[in-house]
Scaffold this active site. Structure first.
Site, PDB file in Angstrom:
ATOM      1  N   HIS A 137       0.834  -1.207   0.000  1.00 54.98           N
ATOM      2  CA  HIS A 137       0.000   0.000   0.000  1.00 54.98           C
ATOM      3  C   HIS A 137       0.869   1.257   0.000  1.00 54.98           C
ATOM      4  O   HIS A 137       0.636   2.189  -0.794  1.00 54.98           O
ATOM      5  CB  HIS A 137      -0.912  -0.014   1.229  1.00 54.98           C
ATOM      6  CG  HIS A 137      -1.829   1.159   1.315  1.00 54.98           C
ATOM      7  ND1 HIS A 137      -3.151   1.108   0.922  1.00 54.98           N
ATOM      8  CD2 HIS A 137      -1.626   2.436   1.766  1.00 54.98           C
ATOM      9  CE1 HIS A 137      -3.708   2.293   1.107  1.00 54.98           C
ATOM     10  NE2 HIS A 137      -2.809   3.115   1.629  1.00 54.98           N
ATOM     11  N   GLU A 138       1.870   1.278   0.866  1.00 58.79           N
ATOM     12  CA  GLU A 138       2.718   2.476   0.958  1.00 58.79           C
ATOM     13  C   GLU A 138       3.601   2.618  -0.280  1.00 58.79           C
ATOM     14  O   GLU A 138       3.873   3.739  -0.725  1.00 58.79           O
ATOM     15  CB  GLU A 138       3.576   2.412   2.227  1.00 58.79           C
ATOM     16  CG  GLU A 138       2.781   2.290   3.528  1.00 58.79           C
ATOM     17  CD  GLU A 138       1.727   3.366   3.711  1.00 58.79           C
ATOM     18  OE1 GLU A 138       1.875   4.455   3.127  1.00 58.79           O
ATOM     19  OE2 GLU A 138       0.740   3.115   4.421  1.00 58.79           O
TER      20      GLU A 138
END
Length: 575
Positions: free
Chosen positions: A472-473
Site C-alpha cells: 500500500h505504501e
C-alpha cells in the site's frame, strides 16, 4: 486575520497567497534539541512571482474571512506562545509604522490542460474557505502570506544573493537580486547539481535588510515597505525561527527501546508547525535540508540521497538531504532517533547488481518519452531507471525490533518493489528507507518521498499483514506523491488507488496463480464492503459526503482526524 477553529470539525485553513507568488525551493538549516524539545534554525525561501502565469488562465474568485475586511496592523513580534491579534509594525531599523492591507478579492486564473506545468501550479490554488488575498490593492504594500502554526518567528530578512562569490558567472544580471533568483529557479533539469549548489550558496549569503512581519494562529505575514507587487517583493528571504514543544506537526516521544526520538506526522496540520510554507497540494517545490543532532542519533528524511553523517565537533553530527522533484511541502518528512539499520544476513552479488543506484542524469541518459509535468530530473525519462525493478532500500528500527524486522519486513521489500515495477513500471523515486516508528504512531503506515513509516503492528503475526501494508505504501509513490489531487477534498482518490493496488502488488509478490489471486481479491473486497457498510451505519449523515455544495475552484482540506467511508470504494469497484 486570526481565525478560531475547532480541529475536530473545521477544515485546515489555507492562508498562503499562492496565486501571487510561489515558493520554488526551500533551504532548511536546523538544530534538533532533545533537551528543550525544539527544532530551531533558519529556512530560506526562493520565490517565483505568479504574475506571468495569469495570462493563460480562467477566472476563479478568491474570498476573505470576515476578519480581513477590517484594517490589519502589523509589528515585528517578540517570540511568545500567545498569538498576537492587535499589533503594530516594528522594524529594528525603521521604527513604528502602521499600515492597512485589506481590500477586495482578486480573480486568478488557471490552465485546463491537466498537466502539472508552471501555469497550473500557480492557478487558483489559494482559494479556500479561510483564504487570504494579499495582492496589490492600489498603493498598499504587497503582503506575503505563508501557512504557519505553533512557531516562534524571531527574524525575517531579505537575502543578498548578489553577494555570493562567483554569481557573475551564473547570471546575466549580477546586481539584480530578483533577477538572479529568477534565473536560478529557471535552470534546465540537466543542471540540477549546479542549481542545488547555488541554492546552498545563496542561502548562506548575508542579509540585506530586515522585513516587517506578523504571525497569528494560522499564518505568517511578511512585507517590505514600499514594495507593492509580488514581482518587486524580495525573491529570496531568510526566516529565523524555532518550533514549540507542543507543535502539532512534530511528535517528541520515546521509541520502543526507551530512547528519545522525534518525527513528523504529516497531520493534523501538515508541516506548518515545522516550518513556514505554502500548504496547498499543488504549490509544489523542491528542498534541501541540513540537520544537526547529537552524534548518537540518526537523521532520516525525505531525500533522494542516502545521507551519511558528517562530524562537526565532538558529540555532534550533521546530515544533508535534497529533493529535485517538485512536490507539496506537506510531503516533507523527518525522523530523528537512535535508529538501528537492519541488514540482511547474507547479501549476494546479484542483489547488489539489481539494486544499483542511478543518478537522475548518467552518461547513458537518453529520453524514452515526453512527460507533461514541469521540468525536473525525471526518472521516467531515464532509460536506465526504467529497468530497475528493485531500488536501493534500507530498513531502520529501534534496536529491540531489529530481529523482527530482519525476520518479517526485510525479506518482503524486494518482491514487493519488483511486483510494483511489473505493474506500473519505473519507480518514481530512486531509493527507499523504511522506518518502524514509535508505538504512539496513530496509523499503520505513511508514505513520503523516499521514506515510509510503518507501525510496529505490521511486524506481528504472519507476513500477510506486513506485506499488504508495505505494498500500500509503495503504491503511494505513484498515487499521492508522483501524482496527486489538486484539491485536498480529492485526497481519497490516492487512497483508493493505493488500496486497490496493494492487492495487485501483493498477489504478484506472492507469485499466486491467477485463480488464487482472484479469490484473494474477492475476499478482501468483500471484507472492505462490509467495513464500508459498518462505517456508514455508524457515521453521521453529514460525514458521509466530502463537502456540501463544494465548487470546483474551492481549495480546502478535509479534517485529517476523519477519513470518509468511501476511501475503500475504489478498490471495491476495481476488484
Amino acid at each position: 486575520m486570526d481565525i478560531k477553529l475547532d480541529p475536530s470539525r473545521d477544515d485546515l485553513p489555507l492562508m498562503a497567497n499562492t496565486s501571487h507568488i510561489l515558493v520554488k525551493h526551500y533551504v532548511l538549516d536546523l538544530d534538533v534539541d532533545f533537551e528543550s524539545q525544539i527544532i530551531e534554525g533558519t529556512i530560506v525561501l526562493f520565490f517565483e512571482s505568479g504574475n506571468k502565469f495569469k495570462k493563460q488562465s480562467s477566472s476563479t474568485e478568491e474570498t476573505y474571512p470576515s476578519e480581513s475586511n477590517k484594517a490589519c496592523k502589523f509589528r515585528t513580534p517578540e517570540p511568545c506562545h500567545i498569538p498576537v491579534t492587535n499589533t503594530r509594525t516594528v522594524s529594528s531599523k525603521m521604527g513604528y509604522n502602521d499600515f492597512v492591507i485589506c481590500g477586495k478579492g482578486e480573480k486568478d486564473t488557471s490552465g485546463k490542460d491537466g498537466n502539472h506545468d508552471n501555469q497550473e501550479q500557480a492557478s487558483g490554488i489559494s482559494s479556500s474557505k479561510y483564504c487570504c488575498d494579499a495582492g496589490n490593492h492600489g498603493s498598499e504594500d504587497f503582503l506575503l502570506v505563508l501557512d504557519c502554526c505553533d512557531l516562534s518567528v524571531l527574524k525575517v530578512e531579505e537575502v543578498d544573493v548578489a553577494a555570493v562569490p562567483g554569481i557573475e558567472k551564473f547570471t546575466r544580471s549580477p546586481k539584480l537580486r530578483n533577477q538572479i533568483v529568477c534565473e536560478l529557479v529557471a535552470l534546465p533539469a540537466d543542471r540540477w547539481r549546479e542549481q542545488l549548489d547555488y541554492y546552498a550558496r545563496c542561502s548562506q549569503a548575508p542579509g540585506c535588510g530586515e522585513l516587517l512581519f506578523d504571525i497569528d494562529t494560522w499564518s505568517l505575514q511578511i512585507r517590505k515597505t514600499g514594495v507593492q507587487t509580488a514581482t518587486d517583493f524580495p525573491h529570496a528571504i531568510r526566516i529565523q525561527y524555532t518550533t514549540k514543544p507542543q507543535g502539532r506537526s512534530v511528535t517528541w516521544t520515546s521509541d520502543q527501546s526507551g530512547r528519545p526520538c522525534v518525527y513528523t506526522m504529516g497531520s493534523p496540520i501538515n508541516n506548518r508547525a515545522l516550518f513556514p510554507c505554502q500548504e496547498p497540494p499543488v504549490a509544489m517545490s523542491t528542498w534541501q535540508a541540513t540537520v544537526r543532532a547529537a552524534a548518537s542519533f540518526v537523521v532520516l528524511m525525505s531525500g533522494e540521497n542516502s545521507a551519511k553523517p558528517t562530524q562537526l565537533r565532538e558529540g555532534c553530527s550533521s546530515w544533508h538531504y535534497y529533493v529535485t522533484m517538485p512536490m507539496p511541502a506537506s510531503t516533507f518528512t523527518i525522523a530523528v532517533g537512535s535508529w538501528t539499520e537492519t541488514k540482511p544476513e547474507i547479501c549476494s552479488s546479484d542483489d547488489l547488481a539489481t539494486e544499483k543506484s542511478f543518478s537522475p542524469f548518467e552518461a547513458d541518459f537518453r529520453y524514452v518519452g515526453v512527460c507533461g509535468h514541469m521540468e525536473y530530473p525525471c526518472r521516467f525519462q531515464n532509460a536506465s531507471a526504467t529497468t530497475q525493478e528493485i531500488i536501493p532500500h534500507r530498513v531502520f528500527a529501534p534496536v529491540c525490533l531489529k530481529g523482527a524486522c530482519q525476520e518479517t519486513l526485510l525479506p518482503l521489500i524486494p518482491p514487493c518493489l519488483s511486483a510494483a515495477h511489473s505493474v506500473l513500471g519505473t519507480h518514481p523515486f530512486s531509493r527507499l528507507d523504511v522506518l518502524i516508528v514509535p508505538a504512539n504512531f496513530p496509523s499503520l503506515g505513511m508514505a513520503s518521498p523516499h521514506l515510509v513509516f510503518l507501525s510496529q503492528s505490521t511486524l506481528t503475526g504472519m507476513s500477510q499483514f506486513c506485506g499488504t501494508r508495505l505494498c500500500h505504501e509503495i503504491a503511494h509513490a505513484w498515487f499521492g506523491l508522483a501524482i496527486g489531487a489538486r484539491d485536498w477534498t480529492e485526497e481519497w482518490l490516492s487512497e483508493g488507488f493505493a488500496t486497490h493496488l496493494e492487492d495487485v502488488f501483493w498477489a504478484k509478490a506472492q507469485q499466486l496463480a491467477p485463480h488464487e489471486a482472484r479469490e484473494q481479491r474477492e475476499l478482501r473486497a468483500c471484507l472492505r464492503w462490509r467495513r464500508l457498510q459498518d462505517e456508514v451505519r455508524n457515521s453521521p449523515e453529514d460525514m458521509q459526503v466530502l463537502r456540501h455544495g463544494v465548487s470546483g475552484i474551492t481549495r480546502t482540506r478535509i479534517a485529517p482526524k476523519w477519513k470518509p467511508p468511501f476511501f475503500h470504494l475504489w478498490s471495491i469497484f476495481s476488484s
